[in-house]
Design a protein around this motif. Structure first.
Motif, PDB file in Angstrom:
ATOM      1  N   GLU A 173       1.008  -0.858  -0.347  1.00  0.00           N
ATOM      2  CA  GLU A 173       0.092  -0.201   0.184  1.00  0.00           C
ATOM      3  C   GLU A 173       0.907   1.414  -0.056  1.00  0.00           C
ATOM      4  OE1 GLU A 173      -4.095   1.385   2.047  1.00  0.00           O
ATOM      5  OE2 GLU A 173      -2.982   0.241   3.875  1.00  0.00           O
ATOM      6  N   ALA A 174       2.048   1.627   0.627  1.00  0.00           N
ATOM      7  CA  ALA A 174       2.408   2.365   0.917  1.00  0.00           C
ATOM      8  C   ALA A 174       2.966   2.413  -0.480  1.00  0.00           C
ATOM      9  CB  ALA A 174       3.752   2.291   2.314  1.00  0.00           C
ATOM     10  N   PHE A 175       3.633   1.523  -0.951  1.00  0.00           N
ATOM     11  CA  PHE A 175       4.337   1.307  -2.320  1.00  0.00           C
ATOM     12  C   PHE A 175       3.673   2.026  -3.531  1.00  0.00           C
ATOM     13  CE2 PHE A 175       5.216  -0.188  -6.957  1.00  0.00           C
ATOM     14  CZ  PHE A 175       6.633  -0.239  -6.628  1.00  0.00           C
ATOM     15  N   THR A 176       2.508   1.311  -3.693  1.00  0.00           N
ATOM     16  CA  THR A 176       2.011   2.120  -4.524  1.00  0.00           C
ATOM     17  C   THR A 176       1.815   4.372  -4.133  1.00  0.00           C
ATOM     18  OG1 THR A 176      -0.457   1.941  -3.263  1.00  0.00           O
ATOM     19  CG2 THR A 176       0.679  -0.143  -4.359  1.00  0.00           C
ATOM     20  N   ALA A 177       1.480   3.717  -3.099  1.00  0.00           N
ATOM     21  CA  ALA A 177       1.624   6.134  -2.553  1.00  0.00           C
ATOM     22  C   ALA A 177       2.793   6.440  -2.767  1.00  0.00           C
ATOM     23  CB  ALA A 177       1.183   5.822  -1.374  1.00  0.00           C
ATOM     24  N   LYS A 178       4.234   5.532  -3.000  1.00  0.00           N
ATOM     25  CA  LYS A 178       4.892   5.904  -3.749  1.00  0.00           C
ATOM     26  C   LYS A 178       6.106   6.903  -2.255  1.00  0.00           C
ATOM     27  CE  LYS A 178       5.072   7.434  -7.997  1.00  0.00           C
ATOM     28  NZ  LYS A 178       3.566   6.374  -8.385  1.00  0.00           N
ATOM     29  N   ASN A 179       5.716   6.252  -0.947  1.00  0.00           N
ATOM     30  CA  ASN A 179       6.035   5.877   0.086  1.00  0.00           C
ATOM     31  C   ASN A 179       7.097   5.156   0.572  1.00  0.00           C
ATOM     32  OD1 ASN A 179       7.213   7.628   2.785  1.00  0.00           O
ATOM     33  ND2 ASN A 179       4.593   7.232   3.114  1.00  0.00           N
ATOM     34  N   TYR A 180       7.948   5.194   0.048  1.00  0.00           N
ATOM     35  CA  TYR A 180       9.223   4.579  -0.173  1.00  0.00           C
ATOM     36  C   TYR A 180      10.202   3.604   1.101  1.00  0.00           C
ATOM     37  CZ  TYR A 180       8.515   4.527  -4.799  1.00  0.00           C
ATOM     38  OH  TYR A 180       8.039   4.439  -6.342  1.00  0.00           O
ATOM     39  N   ASN A 181      10.074   4.681   1.831  1.00  0.00           N
ATOM     40  CA  ASN A 181      11.003   4.423   3.230  1.00  0.00           C
ATOM     41  C   ASN A 181       9.899   3.638   3.970  1.00  0.00           C
ATOM     42  OD1 ASN A 181      12.927   5.143   2.606  1.00  0.00           O
ATOM     43  ND2 ASN A 181      12.903   6.871   3.804  1.00  0.00           N
ATOM     44  N   ALA A 182       8.470   4.189   4.026  1.00  0.00           N
ATOM     45  CA  ALA A 182       7.292   3.749   4.612  1.00  0.00           C
ATOM     46  C   ALA A 182       6.927   1.847   4.677  1.00  0.00           C
ATOM     47  CB  ALA A 182       5.806   4.225   4.820  1.00  0.00           C
ATOM     48  N   CYS A 183       7.457   1.481   3.473  1.00  0.00           N
ATOM     49  CA  CYS A 183       7.831   0.068   2.880  1.00  0.00           C
ATOM     50  C   CYS A 183       8.753  -0.507   3.826  1.00  0.00           C
ATOM     51  CB  CYS A 183       7.658  -0.792   1.337  1.00  0.00           C
ATOM     52  SG  CYS A 183       7.296   0.325   0.400  1.00  0.00           S
ATOM     53  N   VAL A 184       9.367  -0.531   4.402  1.00  0.00           N
ATOM     54  CA  VAL A 184      10.341  -0.882   4.974  1.00  0.00           C
ATOM     55  C   VAL A 184      10.743  -2.061   6.271  1.00  0.00           C
ATOM     56  CG1 VAL A 184      13.113  -0.855   6.263  1.00  0.00           C
ATOM     57  CG2 VAL A 184      12.290   0.411   4.145  1.00  0.00           C
ATOM     58  N   ILE A 185       9.867  -1.480   6.931  1.00  0.00           N
ATOM     59  CA  ILE A 185       9.534  -1.606   8.537  1.00  0.00           C
ATOM     60  C   ILE A 185       8.030  -2.955   8.119  1.00  0.00           C
ATOM     61  CG2 ILE A 185       8.925  -1.292  11.113  1.00  0.00           C
ATOM     62  CD1 ILE A 185      10.849   1.212  11.635  1.00  0.00           C
ATOM     63  N   PRO A 186       7.339  -2.800   7.939  1.00  0.00           N
ATOM     64  CA  PRO A 186       6.089  -4.025   7.819  1.00  0.00           C
ATOM     65  C   PRO A 186       6.889  -4.604   6.742  1.00  0.00           C
ATOM     66  CG  PRO A 186       5.452  -1.816   6.097  1.00  0.00           C
ATOM     67  CD  PRO A 186       6.680  -1.454   7.906  1.00  0.00           C
ATOM     68  N   SER A 187       7.028  -4.631   5.571  1.00  0.00           N
ATOM     69  CA  SER A 187       8.389  -5.503   5.121  1.00  0.00           C
ATOM     70  C   SER A 187       8.577  -6.380   5.917  1.00  0.00           C
ATOM     71  CB  SER A 187       8.981  -5.305   3.952  1.00  0.00           C
ATOM     72  OG  SER A 187       8.117  -3.885   2.652  1.00  0.00           O
ATOM     73  N   ASN A 188       9.927  -5.834   6.842  1.00  0.00           N
ATOM     74  CA  ASN A 188      10.307  -6.520   7.833  1.00  0.00           C
ATOM     75  C   ASN A 188       9.902  -7.178   8.875  1.00  0.00           C
ATOM     76  OD1 ASN A 188      13.750  -7.012   8.427  1.00  0.00           O
ATOM     77  ND2 ASN A 188      12.655  -6.938  10.209  1.00  0.00           N
ATOM     78  N   VAL A 189       9.459  -6.402   9.384  1.00  0.00           N
ATOM     79  CA  VAL A 189       8.113  -7.422  10.052  1.00  0.00           C
ATOM     80  C   VAL A 189       7.607  -8.571  10.285  1.00  0.00           C
ATOM     81  CG1 VAL A 189       6.285  -7.022  11.594  1.00  0.00           C
ATOM     82  CG2 VAL A 189       7.943  -5.415  11.645  1.00  0.00           C
ATOM     83  N   SER A 190       7.275  -8.642   8.788  1.00  0.00           N
ATOM     84  CA  SER A 190       6.309  -9.625   8.394  1.00  0.00           C
ATOM     85  C   SER A 190       6.909 -11.246   8.258  1.00  0.00           C
ATOM     86  CB  SER A 190       5.535  -9.626   7.066  1.00  0.00           C
ATOM     87  OG  SER A 190       6.716  -8.928   6.128  1.00  0.00           O
ATOM     88  N   VAL A 191       8.405 -11.183   8.371  1.00  0.00           N
ATOM     89  CA  VAL A 191       9.012 -12.141   7.152  1.00  0.00           C
ATOM     90  C   VAL A 191       9.474 -12.604   9.012  1.00  0.00           C
ATOM     91  CG1 VAL A 191      11.185 -12.624   6.485  1.00  0.00           C
ATOM     92  CG2 VAL A 191       9.571 -11.626   5.353  1.00  0.00           C
ATOM     93  N   GLU A 192       9.987 -10.460   9.725  1.00  0.00           N
ATOM     94  CA  GLU A 192      10.944 -11.952  10.816  1.00  0.00           C
ATOM     95  C   GLU A 192       9.818 -12.170  11.927  1.00  0.00           C
ATOM     96  OE1 GLU A 192      13.399  -8.967  14.112  1.00  0.00           O
ATOM     97  OE2 GLU A 192      13.100  -7.870  12.651  1.00  0.00           O
ATOM     98  N   SER A 193       8.763 -11.534  12.036  1.00  0.00           N
ATOM     99  CA  SER A 193       7.925 -12.152  12.841  1.00  0.00           C
ATOM    100  C   SER A 193       7.765 -14.234  12.396  1.00  0.00           C
ATOM    101  CB  SER A 193       6.644 -11.730  12.814  1.00  0.00           C
ATOM    102  OG  SER A 193       6.626  -9.815  13.500  1.00  0.00           O
ATOM    103  N   THR A 194       6.949 -13.670  11.690  1.00  0.00           N
ATOM    104  CA  THR A 194       6.567 -14.978  10.936  1.00  0.00           C
ATOM    105  C   THR A 194       8.326 -15.942  11.110  1.00  0.00           C
ATOM    106  OG1 THR A 194       5.495 -14.416   8.719  1.00  0.00           O
ATOM    107  CG2 THR A 194       5.984 -16.656   9.027  1.00  0.00           C
ATOM    108  N   LEU A 195       9.409 -16.343  10.948  1.00  0.00           N
ATOM    109  CA  LEU A 195      10.381 -16.988  11.128  1.00  0.00           C
ATOM    110  C   LEU A 195      10.957 -17.423  12.830  1.00  0.00           C
ATOM    111  CD1 LEU A 195      13.247 -18.490  10.082  1.00  0.00           C
ATOM    112  CD2 LEU A 195      14.502 -16.534   9.650  1.00  0.00           C
TER     113      LEU A 195
END
Length: 304
Positions: A173-195
């Motif tokens: 969602e942040a990517f489509t809004a071109k807010n690239y910095n806002a993509c980083v933490i949720p992307s990381n959290v999704s994998v880190e939490s699952t792992l």
């Protein structure tokens, strides 16, 4: 309110060569990718590399394809509006569950007579799309008795079981809004939490819960889990190792996450190409971990 409901679907990825056939983004196809099983287009015999197929979705200026990577639905319908009147678009009535997260909407008049305008209260909320949308038909051009308007709604299912997955959806969602910095933490959290959840479950038979939690929190933290424990667990579960390019991107994502969390900024500005690869890696990483967990669970059932 008059409307024609056309379809609800998750966009598929077309063959890069002939474009005559599209392929669903499924666990089965992703599992084939991780297992190194070669897939070919039945129309033109082109080899299909799933990483390349899905990464290109981020280059297309078409959110339905980007959201499809993380399971986002697209509902398309045609409504019939009259100038000077309000059309109440109730998303639940067209099959979108009330608890869903509405990601994006678009309205395109298929003729003259009016242009649809969203109405809101005196304090509009900018980052939330409600389940009931009031559209006003603002007269535009020559008046018509009614004007058909093509409506497209991007949305994602929301439930207690997929809270972690919602992080990667927020990143897109942040990517489509071109807010690239806002993509980083949720992307990381999704994998880190699952792992972390996978590791906790895997090691829980061998030590008390508090010892496992302490080990993963203070000893084998995310980097060690990703680069050392995960290959070990996959090997012991007779499952392929995570592809190096994806693991490498997840390590890079972790570094950017640390920069933002600790310093509030990254060393250099994050561009579209970089964040596309990182979000795509997160989506692949999540799928890999879920497939690995399924493999572990099946082996445990067979052992019993």
């Amino acid at each position: 309110m008059k409307y024609d409901l056309l379809h609800t679907e998750i966009y598929q990825t077309p063959c890069p060569e002939c474009k005559a056939i599209s392929f669903p983004i499924t666990n089965e196809n992703l599992s084939n990718y991780f297992h190194g099983i070669v897939m070919k287009c039945p129309k033109c015999d082109t080899k299909l590399d799933w990483w390349s197929l899905l990464l290109r979705h981020f280059d297309w200026d078409f959110p339905s394809y980007t959201y499809a990577i993380v399971g986002g639905y697209t509902t398309s319908l045609r409504i019939y509006m009259k100038a000077g009147e309000i059309f109440i678009l109730d998303l639940e009535k067209i099959g979108i569950p009330k608890e869903s997260k509405i990601l994006q909407t678009s309205y395109t008049p298929n003729g003259e007579g009016l242009f649809p305008v969203e109405l809101h209260g005196n304090t509009p909320v900018r980052h939330y799309i409600p389940n009931i949308i009031n559209l006003y038909g603002r007269q535009f051009g020559e008046p018509e008795e009614e004007t058909p308007v093509a409506v497209q709604i991007n949305w994602a299912e929301k439930s207690a079981e997929n809270e972690i997955w919602e992080n990667i959806i927020s990143a897109v969602e942040a990517f489509t809004a071109k807010n690239y910095n806002a993509c980083v933490i949720p992307s990381n959290v999704s994998v880190e939490s699952t792992l972390n959840n996978l590791m906790t479950k895997y090691f829980s038979p061998f030590a008390p819960k508090d010892k496992v939690e302490d080990f993963l929190s203070n000893g084998a933290t995310y980097s060690y889990q990703l680069n050392i424990l995960l290959p070990l667990v996959a090997h012991n579960s007779d499952f392929p190792k995570m592809p190096d390019n994806i693991r490498g991107s997840l390590n890079r994502l972790r570094g950017l996450r640390n920069s933002l969390a600790h310093r509030g900024k990254t060393a250099k500005q994050i561009d579209k190409k970089t964040i596309s690869e990182l979000i795509c890696s997160s989506a692949f990483g999540l799928s890999y971990l879920n497939l690995l967990q399924e493999r572990i669970d099946k082996r445990e059932i067979n052992c019993h």
